[in-house]
Design a protein around this motif. Structure first.
Motif, short mmCIF file in Angstrom:
data_model
loop_
_atom_site.label_atom_id
_atom_site.label_comp_id
_atom_site.label_asym_id
_atom_site.label_seq_id
_atom_site.Cartn_x
_atom_site.Cartn_y
_atom_site.Cartn_z
N ARG A 141 0.80 -1.68 0.15
CA ARG A 141 0.20 0.07 -0.07
C ARG A 141 0.42 0.73 0.17
O ARG A 141 1.81 1.37 1.12
N THR A 182 0.47 10.14 -8.49
CA THR A 182 -0.58 8.91 -7.48
C THR A 182 -1.61 8.14 -8.87
O THR A 182 -0.91 7.01 -8.38
N ALA A 186 -0.50 4.43 -9.63
CA ALA A 186 -1.63 3.29 -9.77
C ALA A 186 -1.40 2.47 -11.08
O ALA A 186 -1.88 1.43 -10.78
N GLY A 190 -0.57 -1.50 -10.26
CA GLY A 190 -2.03 -2.37 -10.12
C GLY A 190 -1.55 -3.65 -9.62
O GLY A 190 -2.37 -4.27 -9.91
N LEU A 195 -1.72 -1.04 -3.91
CA LEU A 195 -2.83 -0.33 -4.03
C LEU A 195 -1.94 0.96 -3.63
O LEU A 195 -1.77 1.21 -2.84
N VAL A 196 -2.55 1.99 -4.81
CA VAL A 196 -2.05 3.95 -4.17
C VAL A 196 -2.85 4.30 -4.32
O VAL A 196 -3.91 4.45 -5.65
N ASN A 197 -3.06 5.52 -3.40
CA ASN A 197 -4.20 6.35 -3.41
C ASN A 197 -3.32 7.95 -2.83
O ASN A 197 -2.65 7.99 -1.70
N THR A 242 -7.73 1.80 -6.28
CA THR A 242 -6.44 2.30 -6.32
C THR A 242 -6.38 3.90 -7.06
O THR A 242 -7.91 3.90 -7.95
N GLY A 243 -5.58 4.25 -7.47
CA GLY A 243 -5.55 6.09 -8.46
C GLY A 243 -6.41 7.21 -7.71
O GLY A 243 -7.11 7.32 -8.37
#
Length: 254
Positions: A141, A182, A186, A190, A195-197, A242-243
């Motif tokens: 994460r 970000t 993502a 992915g 999970l990139v937020n 994500t994203g």
């Protein structure tokens, strides 16, 4: 509602974690059972913050980390590798801002570059140095701490309180750039389970916002309240988003 998990035993790094929102994020992650690495530029402040977290019975370890110095970032990554062998959560919290009177029409370009160095290039430096360790996690994460001031929609909407904030040259633009970055991370990561937020803690009363408060801009949230939003995104379950760009009440417009 975003479903979250509490990965006891997971390892998290929080940059700029010796005070304010960063410290509260580290503390709350540790209270959830994560082993937390407290990143701080000043070793003595990082140690004091980690000691305070450990005093609650949680697991925390300091590491010297200046996000604008690639050599120090690589050294911190090596230390995490040697100590834990992986990283599960990265919270890119370290950030800086300018005086609210720093208007675009009178921009000091050296100051603008310095803010982008921390808020954007620092995130690239830290994230890329830690990616090999994050790839070893079963549920990696990444949370980038942004700001509502990075939203082009809210900054330009007359109905938004953020539209009333003073026009400044660097901080909002740097957070807009961070939001865009970000999305790109993502997209790339992915397929590997990341999970990139991005997240905004909201208008929190911290050292970073003192200048805005002196300009009459109200800060209605505590650092602990702001950190809770970050922690929720840092502990997403496998079906989490994500994203995206999130605040306390859910998704926010770009």
């Amino acid at each position: 509602m975003i479903e979250t998990a509490s990965p006891t035993g997971a390892v998290a790094l929080v940059t700029g974690a010796n005070k304010g929102i960063g410290f509260q994020t580290a503390l709350q992650l540790a209270e959830r059972g994560l082993t937390v690495v407290v990143g701080a530029r000043a070793p003595e402040r990082g140690k004091a913050a980690a000691d305070e977290i450990r005093a609650t019975g949680a697991d925390a370890h300091p590491v010297t980390l200046d996000v604008t110095d690639p050599a120090i970032v690589r050294q911190a990554a090596r230390w995490i590798d040697e100590r834990f062998g992986r990283l599960d959560v990265l919270v890119n919290n370290a950030g800086t801002a300018e005086d609210p009177g720093h208007r675009p029409s009178a921009a000091d370009l050296d100051l603008v570059r310095g803010i982008f160095e921390t808020n954007v290039f620092g995130v690239l430096t830290v994230t890329n140095a830690l990616l090999p360790l994050l790839r070893r996690s079963v549920a990696p994460r990444i949370v980038n701490v942004s700001s509502g001031m990075g939203s082009l929609t809210t900054q330009s909407s007359p109905e938004s309180y953020l539209a009333q904030a003073p026009a400044t040259a660097a901080y909002p633009a740097s957070k807009s750039a961070l939001n865009a970055l970000t999305v790109q991370y993502a997209k790339e990561l992915g397929q590997h389970g990341f999970l990139v937020n991005a997240v905004t803690p909201g208008p929190c009363d911290t050292d970073l916002t003192k200048e805005l408060q002196s300009a009459g801009f109200a800060m209605t949230r505590t650092a602990a309240q702001g950190a809770a939003v970050i922690v929720r995104l840092a502990t997403l379950g496998p079906d989490g988003p994500t994203g995206g760009f999130f605040g306390e009440d859910g998704p926010l417009p770009w």
